[in-house]
Design a protein around this motif. Sequence first.
Motif, PDB file in Angstrom:
ATOM      1  N   PHE A  73      22.187  14.453 -12.059  1.00 28.07           N
ATOM      2  CA  PHE A  73      20.764  14.293 -11.789  1.00 28.07           C
ATOM      3  C   PHE A  73      20.310  15.326 -10.759  1.00 28.07           C
ATOM      4  O   PHE A  73      21.062  15.680  -9.846  1.00 28.07           O
ATOM      5  N   ARG A  74      19.070  15.763 -10.917  1.00 27.61           N
ATOM      6  CA  ARG A  74      18.472  16.736  -9.995  1.00 27.61           C
ATOM      7  C   ARG A  74      17.144  16.154  -9.509  1.00 27.61           C
ATOM      8  O   ARG A  74      16.073  16.440 -10.063  1.00 27.61           O
ATOM      9  N   PRO A  75      17.201  15.314  -8.483  1.00 30.94           N
ATOM     10  CA  PRO A  75      16.004  14.558  -8.078  1.00 30.94           C
ATOM     11  C   PRO A  75      14.947  15.407  -7.388  1.00 30.94           C
ATOM     12  O   PRO A  75      15.243  16.374  -6.691  1.00 30.94           O
ATOM     13  N   ARG A  76      13.714  15.023  -7.613  1.00 28.03           N
ATOM     14  CA  ARG A  76      12.591  15.556  -6.844  1.00 28.03           C
ATOM     15  C   ARG A  76      12.466  14.725  -5.568  1.00 28.03           C
ATOM     16  O   ARG A  76      12.771  13.534  -5.565  1.00 28.03           O
ATOM     17  N   VAL A  81       7.110   6.816  -4.889  1.00 24.80           N
ATOM     18  CA  VAL A  81       7.821   6.039  -5.906  1.00 24.80           C
ATOM     19  C   VAL A  81       7.764   4.546  -5.582  1.00 24.80           C
ATOM     20  O   VAL A  81       8.647   3.782  -5.930  1.00 24.80           O
ATOM     21  N   GLY A  82       6.678   4.153  -4.906  1.00 28.31           N
ATOM     22  CA  GLY A  82       6.528   2.736  -4.581  1.00 28.31           C
ATOM     23  C   GLY A  82       6.485   1.866  -5.820  1.00 28.31           C
ATOM     24  O   GLY A  82       6.995   0.746  -5.829  1.00 28.31           O
ATOM     25  N   GLU A  83       5.888   2.403  -6.872  1.00 27.35           N
ATOM     26  CA  GLU A  83       5.848   1.689  -8.143  1.00 27.35           C
ATOM     27  C   GLU A  83       6.205   2.673  -9.252  1.00 27.35           C
ATOM     28  O   GLU A  83       5.606   3.747  -9.347  1.00 27.35           O
ATOM     29  N   LEU A 380      14.815   7.132  -7.272  1.00 33.37           N
ATOM     30  CA  LEU A 380      15.620   8.140  -6.588  1.00 33.37           C
ATOM     31  C   LEU A 380      15.444   9.523  -7.212  1.00 33.37           C
ATOM     32  O   LEU A 380      15.678  10.544  -6.552  1.00 33.37           O
ATOM     33  N   LEU A 381      15.027   9.572  -8.475  1.00 35.52           N
ATOM     34  CA  LEU A 381      14.784  10.856  -9.138  1.00 35.52           C
ATOM     35  C   LEU A 381      13.401  11.418  -8.832  1.00 35.52           C
ATOM     36  O   LEU A 381      13.089  12.536  -9.227  1.00 35.52           O
ATOM     37  N   GLY A 382      12.580  10.632  -8.160  1.00 30.81           N
ATOM     38  CA  GLY A 382      11.254  11.124  -7.818  1.00 30.81           C
ATOM     39  C   GLY A 382      10.151  10.577  -8.683  1.00 30.81           C
ATOM     40  O   GLY A 382       9.015  11.061  -8.630  1.00 30.81           O
ATOM     41  N   GLY A 383      10.468   9.596  -9.520  1.00 33.02           N
ATOM     42  CA  GLY A 383       9.427   8.881 -10.238  1.00 33.02           C
ATOM     43  C   GLY A 383       9.146   9.316 -11.653  1.00 33.02           C
ATOM     44  O   GLY A 383       8.316   8.718 -12.332  1.00 33.02           O
TER      45      GLY A 383
END
Length: 394
Positions: A73-76, A81-83, A380-383
């Motif tokens: 994975f390459r998260p932003r 990302v609350g929802e 965790l990936l940024g949504g």
Amino acid sequence: MGDERRFPRWRDIRAVLPPLGRRDRLLAAAGIADIRLLARRRAPRLVFDYVDGAAEDEISMARAREAFARVEFRPRILRDVGEVPLTARVLGREISMPLVLGPTGFTRMMHRDGEKAVARAAARAGVPYTLSTMGTTSAPEVTRAAPGGWNWFQLYMARDRGRSRAALDLARDAGMDVLVVTADVPVAGARLRDVRHGLTMPPRLRRRSALGVVRHPAWWFDFLTSEPLTFATMGGSDLAGITNLMFDPGVTFADLEWIRGAWGGPLVVKGVQRVDDAVALAEAGIDGIAVSNHGGRQLDRAATPLELLPQVAEAVGDRAEVYLDGGVRGGADVAAALALGARACFIGRAYLYGLMAAGEPGVDRVLDLVRAELTRTIQLLGGSLDPSVVRLRP
């Protein structure tokens, strides 16, 4: 002097004890791997191995899991990302998360409630459930058990087209409106664990597995006090006879037209392992394509679904929905598949582990774990999920 001792209260003792009851152990399970261990403890070896095993040397199954292990994975970062909504649109209908409970045979062998329990759990979770032609509960019984669920039906084309037509009519009249045609079974695969156990339908106690009665009393009591296992759609309990009847090695693309005419609703073809076959299905107007090697249970050394998925998704485009089936054991797997082009994922073994471990609450727990892991992974990936957030390491 030190503080006076007091007699311990039960709630204090209970708080530090390991999980005692089945419900406690189920709630303590941190992931599908833990559910699998609970299933292994409860079910006799031949039952557990039917679910856990695959064809021949089980290379296809191992590669499917290994492919997910190679996901990077390459998260932003610094995204809100609350929802993160999990809903997905499948075949024109919104479901609560991009998951389909796939078809499995012999399901009442895992637990007496079988397909009914799985369908009810799926309905509560807001995801589709697919009844297998080789199921041990009929279509009307499933829809009565889960009238509010989205219940699909899976078809193996029988040598006798009249039997196939009767199965389709029964499912449609029961309210099932999506058909999944499994196309990768011209003949039955060689599942060597089952061969070594001498698996029959219903299961018979063999001399070498007699200790299973002692080691797994809950399963045996469950089995012996339930209605005898039969293939509810096709009729009878003769495994060899039903297998010979069910799988037609002469099925071709031309038979899909017959099926489409007999069914009259959305049609998904499962078992696609080549890009050119996927393109041919899309050009034929098939609504959904499941990239799948049957969980490694048919042809060993078959294509690895996750590796093939991006190529199929690109080639098919928006002409048909593309799903992934094979190796999915949790929400992070679902997230990876979605980022690589899948509309949704099918699961089978995962929910059967839950069914074996604790019946209907076990299936509920599996779906809760998948949902929680999928939510956490997307956060965790940024949504968002797209090809830029994932790659398959060599």
